[in-house]
Motif scaffolding. Sequence first.
Motif, PDB file in Angstrom:
ATOM      1  N   GLN A 184      72.670 -63.568  26.575  1.00 58.28           N
ATOM      2  CA  GLN A 184      73.247 -62.428  25.863  1.00 58.28           C
ATOM      3  C   GLN A 184      73.140 -61.201  26.769  1.00 58.28           C
ATOM      4  O   GLN A 184      72.163 -60.464  26.712  1.00 58.28           O
ATOM      5  CB  GLN A 184      72.525 -62.191  24.535  1.00 58.28           C
ATOM      6  CG  GLN A 184      72.794 -63.267  23.505  1.00 58.28           C
ATOM      7  CD  GLN A 184      72.379 -62.841  22.111  1.00 58.28           C
ATOM      8  OE1 GLN A 184      71.585 -61.917  21.946  1.00 58.28           O
ATOM      9  NE2 GLN A 184      72.909 -63.511  21.113  1.00 58.28           N
ATOM     10  N   PRO A 185      74.133 -61.001  27.630  1.00 55.14           N
ATOM     11  CA  PRO A 185      74.057 -59.913  28.612  1.00 55.14           C
ATOM     12  C   PRO A 185      74.084 -58.540  27.977  1.00 55.14           C
ATOM     13  O   PRO A 185      74.672 -58.331  26.918  1.00 55.14           O
ATOM     14  CB  PRO A 185      75.306 -60.145  29.473  1.00 55.14           C
ATOM     15  CG  PRO A 185      76.264 -60.834  28.545  1.00 55.14           C
ATOM     16  CD  PRO A 185      75.400 -61.724  27.693  1.00 55.14           C
ATOM     17  N   GLY A 186      73.434 -57.602  28.654  1.00 57.77           N
ATOM     18  CA  GLY A 186      73.473 -56.217  28.208  1.00 57.77           C
ATOM     19  C   GLY A 186      74.651 -55.462  28.789  1.00 57.77           C
ATOM     20  O   GLY A 186      74.895 -54.308  28.432  1.00 57.77           O
ATOM     21  N   LEU A 187      75.412 -56.127  29.689  1.00 55.86           N
ATOM     22  CA  LEU A 187      76.587 -55.522  30.318  1.00 55.86           C
ATOM     23  C   LEU A 187      77.467 -56.636  30.859  1.00 55.86           C
ATOM     24  O   LEU A 187      76.969 -57.654  31.349  1.00 55.86           O
ATOM     25  CB  LEU A 187      76.163 -54.601  31.467  1.00 55.86           C
ATOM     26  CG  LEU A 187      77.274 -53.958  32.299  1.00 55.86           C
ATOM     27  CD1 LEU A 187      78.042 -52.927  31.464  1.00 55.86           C
ATOM     28  CD2 LEU A 187      76.700 -53.308  33.557  1.00 55.86           C
ATOM     29  N   ILE A 188      78.782 -56.447  30.760  1.00 53.66           N
ATOM     30  CA  ILE A 188      79.737 -57.402  31.323  1.00 53.66           C
ATOM     31  C   ILE A 188      80.647 -56.675  32.307  1.00 53.66           C
ATOM     32  O   ILE A 188      81.180 -55.610  31.998  1.00 53.66           O
ATOM     33  CB  ILE A 188      80.595 -58.064  30.226  1.00 53.66           C
ATOM     34  CG1 ILE A 188      79.725 -58.893  29.278  1.00 53.66           C
ATOM     35  CG2 ILE A 188      81.686 -58.946  30.842  1.00 53.66           C
ATOM     36  CD1 ILE A 188      80.485 -59.458  28.084  1.00 53.66           C
ATOM     37  N   LEU A 189      80.811 -57.259  33.491  1.00 52.03           N
ATOM     38  CA  LEU A 189      81.803 -56.805  34.460  1.00 52.03           C
ATOM     39  C   LEU A 189      82.891 -57.861  34.516  1.00 52.03           C
ATOM     40  O   LEU A 189      82.605 -59.030  34.797  1.00 52.03           O
ATOM     41  CB  LEU A 189      81.179 -56.635  35.854  1.00 52.03           C
ATOM     42  CG  LEU A 189      80.064 -55.605  36.010  1.00 52.03           C
ATOM     43  CD1 LEU A 189      79.562 -55.597  37.454  1.00 52.03           C
ATOM     44  CD2 LEU A 189      80.554 -54.223  35.631  1.00 52.03           C
ATOM     45  N   ALA A 190      84.133 -57.480  34.246  1.00 48.56           N
ATOM     46  CA  ALA A 190      85.196 -58.479  34.118  1.00 48.56           C
ATOM     47  C   ALA A 190      86.459 -58.091  34.875  1.00 48.56           C
ATOM     48  O   ALA A 190      86.952 -56.975  34.745  1.00 48.56           O
ATOM     49  CB  ALA A 190      85.539 -58.701  32.643  1.00 48.56           C
ATOM     50  N   ASP A 191      86.963 -59.045  35.653  1.00 46.17           N
ATOM     51  CA  ASP A 191      88.285 -58.900  36.248  1.00 46.17           C
ATOM     52  C   ASP A 191      89.308 -59.057  35.124  1.00 46.17           C
ATOM     53  O   ASP A 191      89.036 -59.701  34.103  1.00 46.17           O
ATOM     54  CB  ASP A 191      88.492 -59.982  37.299  1.00 46.17           C
ATOM     55  CG  ASP A 191      89.741 -59.753  38.141  1.00 46.17           C
ATOM     56  OD1 ASP A 191      90.412 -58.723  37.940  1.00 46.17           O
ATOM     57  OD2 ASP A 191      90.028 -60.610  38.997  1.00 46.17           O
TER      58      ASP A 191
END
Length: 265
Positions: A184-191
Amino acid sequence: MSVSREISGHLPYLRRFARALVGTREGGDAFVMATLEAIVGDPQKLQENEDLRISLYKCFLRVWGSAPVNLRSAPAGGLEDDGARRNLDGISLRPRVAFLLHALEGFDLEQVADTLDVSERDAAALIDAANAEIADQIATEVLIIEDEPLIAHDLRSIVEELGHSVVGMARTHREAVAAIETVQPGLILADIQLADGSSGLDAVNEILGALSTPVIFVTAYPERFLTGAPPEPAFLVTKPFSVESLKAIISQALFFNRRSHKREA
């Protein structure tokens, strides 16, 4: 070229700046709209003897600064609760503005100083203050959704250099959705465009149906997603990205995320 046409070329980037500063797409766009209305009502608000971009950002900051957001409230779509406001309070407003102008919008020191009506020495001090406060920010776990291996590696290196940990790497819509079954990430970086031809926007929207976490989108074509028409991301960084621009966006996304949590040892 007319002033209105010249302004239109800067609007996608003013929206990006506004959203990063305010913390939401709706809130940022509301301030941009208020800025445009102010200019239409009084064209003299744009100083004829100044660089148009600097004059436009100055006008925006006057509109933003006159709103009650600085007194811990916001327009529709702004800060949602006291937890988010406390995160915002973690960094002083003026250094944060200087930092975003420099790192996100690419203003040089002279342009930052001109926009904020301070000396270059004071502008540098504001940016340094923001960097110092950001360095103390709570670390979190990050999921990276990116189909290009070299870019994914660069993202991972920058994220870890900032003190965060990468808990997942996904190349497709399916991998991205599957990743949150175990973390359960605290941040998502997405293309935005993924390896299987699917949309990163669609993948993230599906993830957000089960998980509340801030998302930063990465794209080579930011103007396509900053038109003011939904669906659009609140946080967006442009390829090719610099360490400073990604740092700026990550810090802002976490400021406004009431669920950002400290990484476990």
